[in-house]
Design an enzyme around this catalytic site. Structure first.
Site, PDB file in Angstrom:
ATOM      1  N   SER A 143       0.996  -1.154   0.147  1.00 47.59           N
ATOM      2  CA  SER A 143       0.002  -0.109  -0.138  1.00 47.59           C
ATOM      3  C   SER A 143       1.049   1.118  -0.195  1.00 47.59           C
ATOM      4  CB  SER A 143      -0.916   0.015   1.293  1.00 47.59           C
ATOM      5  OG  SER A 143      -1.707   1.230   1.424  1.00 47.59           O
ATOM      6  N   TYR A 156      -3.802  -1.411   9.893  1.00 49.84           N
ATOM      7  CA  TYR A 156      -3.422  -1.575   8.428  1.00 49.84           C
ATOM      8  C   TYR A 156      -2.213  -1.175   8.139  1.00 49.84           C
ATOM      9  CZ  TYR A 156      -4.150  -1.048   3.297  1.00 49.84           C
ATOM     10  OH  TYR A 156      -4.140  -1.303   1.928  1.00 49.84           O
TER      11      TYR A 156
END
Length: 265
Positions: A143, A156
């Site tokens: 990410s 996350y």
């Protein structure tokens, strides 16, 4: 014209939706035979039908990447079905939101179980085959929040930071064995789950479009990404076009991290 993945076998976790689905279709169009390892058989079989309609070949294996046994079984299934595994796309993941104070222990543990442990289990399952054949490619879905801080996404961002270091370490461990390991780092990317979640909360399609527009205003390119754009980057990493790349992060985020921040443009 020779297809870029002709004769290769790709195992894709979470290949039944979002970026995984788009990548499975792109790989199949480029000649790869596909094994989708995922938890939702209904969605997976929809992708299998799409691949069959384009003349490709694909299989589905039910797999929860939190289970090391199921990850090994998925690799064994791919070997039984197609005789080899040339590409692994570690794509399955979850996106929990919350600060350290608001994230439950269960959410924290589950995020690591899916986003990190699952990549470890599947990589461990396919590496012996790749080593024996003297070649292989592993792509991990990280990410843009793996390289910059993220607000309200402590679990996350932590898992994706771990994915980056796992990627680099595997790349160094296996470079001399003909195996390349890289990570794709998507920014905000439109997946159908967003729309489904919005509808589930009672919002209209107009509300959703307004949400996307507002989100895009915080991105230098002025919009969120599309799953096909991320799939194109994954294809590049899977193909010989990236033959001299390993241990690298390919950030595809509309410029979101160019200024060193993921909070606002």
């Amino acid at each position: 014209m020779t297809k870029r993945l002709e004769g290769r076998v790709a195992l894709i976790s979470g290949g039944n939706s979002g970026i995984g689905r788009a990548t499975a279709l792109r790989f199949a169009a480029e000649g790869a035979r596909i094994v989708i390892a995922a938890r939702n058989p209904e969605k997976a079989h929809e992708v299998l039908r799409e691949i069959a309609d384009m003349g490709g070949e694909a299989r589905f294996f039910p797999c929860d990447v939190r289970s090391p046994d199921e990850c090994q079984q998925a690799a064994n299934f791919a070997l039984d079905a197609f005789g080899s595994i040339h590409i692994l796309f570690n794509n399955a993941g979850v996106v929990p939101y919350g600060t350290v104070l608001t994230t439950s222990t269960e959410t924290w543990v589950d995020a690591f179980a899916i986003n990190v442990h699952g990549m470890f289990y599947l990589s461990r399952a396919v590496l012996p085959t790749m080593i024996d054949q003297g070649r292989g490619v592993i792509i991990n879905n990280a990410s843009d929040w793996a390289v910059v801080g993220a607000q309200n996404a402590a679990a996350y961002a932590a898992t994706k930071g771990a994915v980056v270091q796992l990627t680099r370490s595997m790349a160094l461990d296996h470079a001399r064995q003909g195996i390349r390991v890289n990570a794709v780092c998507p920014g905000d990317t439109l997946v159908e789950r967003w729309r489904t979640n919005m509808r589930g909360s009672g919002k209209s399609d107009a509300d959703f479009e307004a949400y996307l527009e507002g989100l895009g205003e915080n991105i230098p390119m002025g919009r969120v990404g599309q799953v096909d754009e991320i799939a194109s980057a994954v294809l590049f990493l899977a193909s010989d076009d990236s033959s001299y790349m390993t241990g690298q992060l390919l950030i595809v985020d509309g410029g979101n991290t160019a200024g060193g921040s993921s909070t606002a443009y």
